[in-house]
Each structure stands twice: as C-alpha cells, then as structure tokens.
Enzyme design. Structure first.
Site, PDB file in Angstrom:
ATOM      1  N   ASP A 131       5.666  -1.342  -3.498  1.00 42.16           N
ATOM      2  CA  ASP A 131       5.543  -0.015  -4.096  1.00 42.16           C
ATOM      3  C   ASP A 131       6.642   0.949  -3.654  1.00 42.16           C
ATOM      4  O   ASP A 131       6.505   2.160  -3.822  1.00 42.16           O
ATOM      5  CB  ASP A 131       4.174   0.579  -3.756  1.00 42.16           C
ATOM      6  N   GLU A 169       7.966   9.397  -3.500  1.00 42.01           N
ATOM      7  CA  GLU A 169       7.267  10.660  -3.272  1.00 42.01           C
ATOM      8  C   GLU A 169       6.326  10.578  -2.074  1.00 42.01           C
ATOM      9  O   GLU A 169       6.162  11.549  -1.333  1.00 42.01           O
ATOM     10  CB  GLU A 169       6.462  11.035  -4.523  1.00 42.01           C
ATOM     11  N   ASP A 170       5.712   9.421  -1.870  1.00 43.45           N
ATOM     12  CA  ASP A 170       4.699   9.281  -0.821  1.00 43.45           C
ATOM     13  C   ASP A 170       5.270   9.263   0.586  1.00 43.45           C
ATOM     14  O   ASP A 170       4.526   9.420   1.558  1.00 43.45           O
ATOM     15  CB  ASP A 170       3.884   8.004  -1.047  1.00 43.45           C
ATOM     16  N   CYS A 224       5.807  10.516  -8.908  1.00 47.75           N
ATOM     17  CA  CYS A 224       5.781   9.419  -7.911  1.00 47.75           C
ATOM     18  C   CYS A 224       7.160   8.897  -7.564  1.00 47.75           C
ATOM     19  O   CYS A 224       7.394   8.429  -6.436  1.00 47.75           O
ATOM     20  CB  CYS A 224       4.964   8.238  -8.427  1.00 47.75           C
ATOM     21  N   VAL A 256       0.927   0.334 -13.046  1.00 48.40           N
ATOM     22  CA  VAL A 256       0.460   0.347 -11.655  1.00 48.40           C
ATOM     23  C   VAL A 256       0.196   1.790 -11.224  1.00 48.40           C
ATOM     24  O   VAL A 256       0.395   2.171 -10.075  1.00 48.40           O
ATOM     25  CB  VAL A 256       1.449  -0.361 -10.712  1.00 48.40           C
ATOM     26  N   HIS A 258      -4.670  10.087  -5.548  1.00 48.91           N
ATOM     27  CA  HIS A 258      -3.778  11.167  -5.137  1.00 48.91           C
ATOM     28  C   HIS A 258      -4.138  12.459  -5.874  1.00 48.91           C
ATOM     29  O   HIS A 258      -4.519  12.432  -7.046  1.00 48.91           O
ATOM     30  CB  HIS A 258      -2.319  10.826  -5.448  1.00 48.91           C
TER      31      HIS A 258
END
Length: 277
Positions: A74, A79-80, A272, A266, A175
């Site tokens: 991923d 962004e995460d 993201c 996904v 999220h």
C-alpha cells in the site's frame, strides 16, 4: 467560502509508484473479500496514477515520485505516512506492521527538504494521515481502527498551536477522510449519510470556528483535495450528483474532476495518493 478562513499554500508534493504486490496484498482485503472482477489492472492503475501526478504538476507543484517497494503493497498511499503543517512534519505510525516500513523514506525526504521532522516512537500509538484533517485553524482526527488516542495526543503535542478534536469513525470506513474532507477555506465536504451527519454535528458543536457544509450524496464521491485555490474532486461521469454538489457550493473555485481509477478497488481516494507541503 466562510469569512476568516484560509488554507495552507503548497509548493511541493510527494507521490509513490505502484508495486505489483498491491494487486493481491493490499490492506483493503482485510475489510472486504477479494473478488476476481475487482482485481486491479496494474497497467491501467499506473496510467491513472501518472495522470494524477501530472495534475499536481500542472497546478505548479514540484512533485517528488518515490519508487515502489514490493514489500509494502500500500505504499502509494503516502498520505498516511505523515502530517505536514508549515515547516513542521510528524511522521506517523500506521497500525499495520507492514505499512510502518513505508515511513522511513518519507521521513528522509522531509528532512532533506529542510523541514523540522518529528516521528511517533511510542509503540502504543497509531496514527495515519488519512484520519487527519487540517482546516487551517485546527485538526479533526479520526478515532478509528487506524488511529488511537495516544497517536492523537502526539499530534497535539507536535502542533501545539492548533486544537485537536476527535471524531469517531466506524468500520467498514477506516479513515476520517472517507466521511468528511476539507473542500476549501471554511468548507467541509460531508457525506450525506449517518456517519457523515454524526461527524458534522461534532464539528459544528466542538469548534469555535464556523464552517459551511458541502453535502455530498454519494459515499465514494466525497474525498477531495484543495490545492492553492483549486479543488480536485470526483468526476461527473462517475458521480454526477456529487460532482454537481461541488460545482454548486464552490462556484468561484477552479475545479478539476479526477479519479484514482483502478486504485478505488482497494478503497483509495484522491487524497490518499499524495502529501502536500
């Protein structure tokens, strides 16, 4: 636009290439069954991603493209990995152990870019950027499966000038930016469903600021990005009613209709796939 509100101006962006491993091993498959018809076409996904990257460049951003890492399926969802406000960055701690490997190269890039970089070291804390909304005046942060109280506390300590308000996020959404999203200065895009309405009530009651709601009818049409006066949001051909909601609410803004295409399989959204700073 609400009076007295402003959003950060951006000059740079980070994106990350798509690994082959995302097709079979994305974290999204923890939440839903992997069906053959929903399998990602990697070639098309990379075309969609290149279009997304070029859109950011067309808006004047200096975009750094990090290479894919097959051991982190991923990793395109950069962004995460961090939260950046001004010259300060907090490198996050994703809940999934595999995803924690994503943050190292992002941390190095942020440091090389001259930012003041902090990192979550507390092994009891989790925080992902998809749960963090910065309105220019305060943070709204998801209390979700991906981000916990300890993570929110570290965010508040890293950015002490800004209030931090927690908003519950219930599965299958993982999220906060899948429920509400900052669409413009003082404007919050809100999903017109139970979770969205609950989140909006918390925002409305907890904040000393006044925000306007942009009610989005389609669950997957909500996520958006605001880049220096331009709103990147869903396409009319995908979500006509949601696209119209953006057009009607933000008539004075430049708008770009875009999709992350194959990556929606996904559960990816527009925000993201980049970090802006």
């Amino acid at each position: 636009m609400s009076e007295g509100h402003s959003l950060p101006q951006y000059s740079r962006a980070i994106v990350r290439e798509i690994p082959d491993s995302i097709r079979d091993h994305s974290e999204a498959f923890k939440w839903k069954k992997r069906r053959e018809k929903d399998m990602i076409d990697l070639g098309k996904a990379r075309e969609d991603h290149a279009r997304y990257t070029q859109t950011l460049r067309d808006l004047g951003l200096d975009v750094t493209v990090l290479p894919a890492d097959e051991s982190t399926p991923d990793c395109p969802f950069v962004e995460d990995t961090c939260v950046v406000v001004g010259n300060r960055a907090l490198v996050t701690r994703p809940v999934d152990k595999t995803r924690r490997k994503e943050v190292d190269c992002v941390e190095k890039l942020l440091k090389d870019s001259g930012l003041e970089v902090h990192r979550i070291r507390d092994k009891g804390a989790t925080l992902e950027g998809g749960d963090v909304i910065f309105t220019g005046k305060e943070f709204f942060v998801g209390d979700s499966t991906q981000s916990n109280k300890a993570g929110r506390k570290i965010l508040a300590e890293t950015f002490p000038d800004y209030p931090v308000t927690s908003i519950p996020v219930e599965p299958p959404e993982f999220h906060l930016k899948g429920v509400v999203c900052c669409a413009g200065p003082g404007v919050i895009a809100v999903g017109n469903h139970k979770s969205g309405r609950k989140a909006w009530e918390i925002i409305r009651k907890s904040s000393s600021c006044t925000y306007e709601a942009l009610w989005v009818p389609d669950y997957l049409g909500l996520n958006c990005i605001h880049v220096n006066g331009t709103v990147i949001h869903c396409r009319a051909e995908d979500w006509p009613n949601s696209c119209k909601a953006f057009a009607d609410k933000l008539p004075e803004h430049k708008r770009i209709e875009l999709t992350v295409g194959e990556l929606t399989k996904v559960d990816a959204g527009l925000s993201c796939c980049s970090v802006l700073f």
